[in-house]
Scaffold this active site. Structure first.
Site, PDB file in Angstrom:
ATOM      1  CE1 TYR A  10      30.262 -13.495   8.471  1.00 50.43           C
ATOM      2  CE2 TYR A  10      28.651 -14.544   7.047  1.00 50.43           C
ATOM      3  CZ  TYR A  10      28.979 -13.970   8.250  1.00 50.43           C
ATOM      4  OH  TYR A  10      28.032 -13.836   9.233  1.00 50.43           O
ATOM      5  NE  ARG A  47      32.649  -6.762   7.004  1.00 47.92           N
ATOM      6  CZ  ARG A  47      32.742  -5.457   6.782  1.00 47.92           C
ATOM      7  NH1 ARG A  47      32.036  -4.895   5.826  1.00 47.92           N
ATOM      8  NH2 ARG A  47      33.526  -4.712   7.514  1.00 47.92           N
ATOM      9  CD  GLN A  71      31.354  -9.927  22.307  1.00 53.82           C
ATOM     10  OE1 GLN A  71      30.149 -10.083  22.115  1.00 53.82           O
ATOM     11  NE2 GLN A  71      31.827  -8.853  22.915  1.00 53.82           N
ATOM     12  CG  HIS A 109      31.282 -14.403  18.585  1.00 56.11           C
ATOM     13  ND1 HIS A 109      30.780 -13.144  18.827  1.00 56.11           N
ATOM     14  CD2 HIS A 109      30.685 -15.214  19.493  1.00 56.11           C
ATOM     15  CE1 HIS A 109      29.917 -13.195  19.841  1.00 56.11           C
ATOM     16  NE2 HIS A 109      29.851 -14.434  20.266  1.00 56.11           N
ATOM     17  CG  LEU A 123      32.146   6.139  21.488  1.00 57.32           C
ATOM     18  CD1 LEU A 123      33.454   6.908  21.637  1.00 57.32           C
ATOM     19  CD2 LEU A 123      31.881   5.858  20.009  1.00 57.32           C
TER      20      LEU A 123
END
Ligand code: OAD
Length: 236
Positions: A60, A63, A95, A113, A206
């Site tokens: 994390y 990220r 999310q 989230h 997409l």
């Protein structure tokens, strides 16, 4: 469309893909997956964290550092414009744990989230802003315990603010899903809730998702093109 007053918009990793943030699941075109080489159970469950906290904190931290180098794309900016100009109720349920909706200027955003840019202290239960890393186990700014963890909802944990989300779903006239695979519940079930309530539903993605068959309309293409076009229609 002219009767629409209240809107709920669900966003997923696909809206941030063109900002350079990898989606969770590799697409049909075989793009990279955000889980990198890790198993989901190792980096996105409370059990994984208990087993190997260093691995999870490092994952994390990477990220969190990465999202701070990315910028919102035209899809985020278009939703921010809709948020600013739409007179009725509007809620962006994301999310995503990045802050690109907010950096584009959106205000009515709910992170179901969690968020990369806050840390959650498991001692005092307070969430605090966080831009740096957690691997060195910094003290909680509130209680000083070294028990901060990523403020991200893991598998097996309850997403945030579900009461607010279901309340908004009950009163909305249009539910729009943008850039999400429809693979993870409860978010994946929102379209069914909306349909059962007689709400209009629209998907922008997409490619076709697991839930595409349930939407009244699905438009396929990149979010950076589809979202500004849809917002223009809504504000026309
Ligand atoms: P996924 O990675 O499952 O799905 C991303 C979706 O975005 C796919 O349907 C892609 O087709 C679509 N997509 C990709 N690029 C796009 C683009 N440029 N424009 C529009 N759509 C595009 O991500 P999510 O559905 O967000 O949860 O994943 C849901 C949850 O699963 C995440 O929040 C995360 C993960 O487990 C937690 O970590 C709790």
């Amino acid at each position: 469309m002219s009767k629409i007053r209240n809107i709920v918009i669900l966003t997923g990793a696909g809206i941030s893909a063109e900002s350079g943030i990898d989606t969770f699941r590799a697409g049909a075109n075989g793009g990279p997956s955000l889980w990198e080489q890790h198993r989901v159970e190792d980096v996105a469950t409370p059990e994984g964290f208990a087993r190997d906290p260093e691995l999870v904190l490092r994952f994390y931290d990477r990220r969190r550092a990465a999202i701070q180098t990315k910028e919102p794309n035209p899809a985020h900016f278009a939703l921010a414009q809709l948020d600013a100009e739409w007179a009725g109720e509007l809620l962006i349920v994301t999310q995503n744990v990045d802050d690109l909706h907010e950096r584009a200027g959106a205000r009515r955003v709910l992170h179901m989230h969690g968020e990369h840019l806050t840390a959650w202290c498991s001692s005092c239960d307070v969430r605090s802003p966080l831009t740096a890393s957690l691997i060195e186990r910094p003290p909680c700014p509130v209680c000083a315990a070294r028990t901060l963890r990523p403020d991200v909802v893991w598998f097996g944990e309850m997403p945030y603010r579900m009461d607010e989300i279901y309340a908004a779903l009950r009163t909305c006239d249009l539910f729009v899903s943008i850039g999400t695979s429809g693979a993870v519940y409860p978010a994946a079930g929102f379209v069914q809730n909306a349909v059962e309530l007689g709400t209009e539903t629209l998907e922008l993605n997409l490619e076709r998702s697991q839930g595409s068959g349930m939407f009244h309309e699905t438009r396929l293409g990149p979010a950076s093109a589809l979202v500004p076009q849809w917002v223009e229609e809504m504000l026309a």
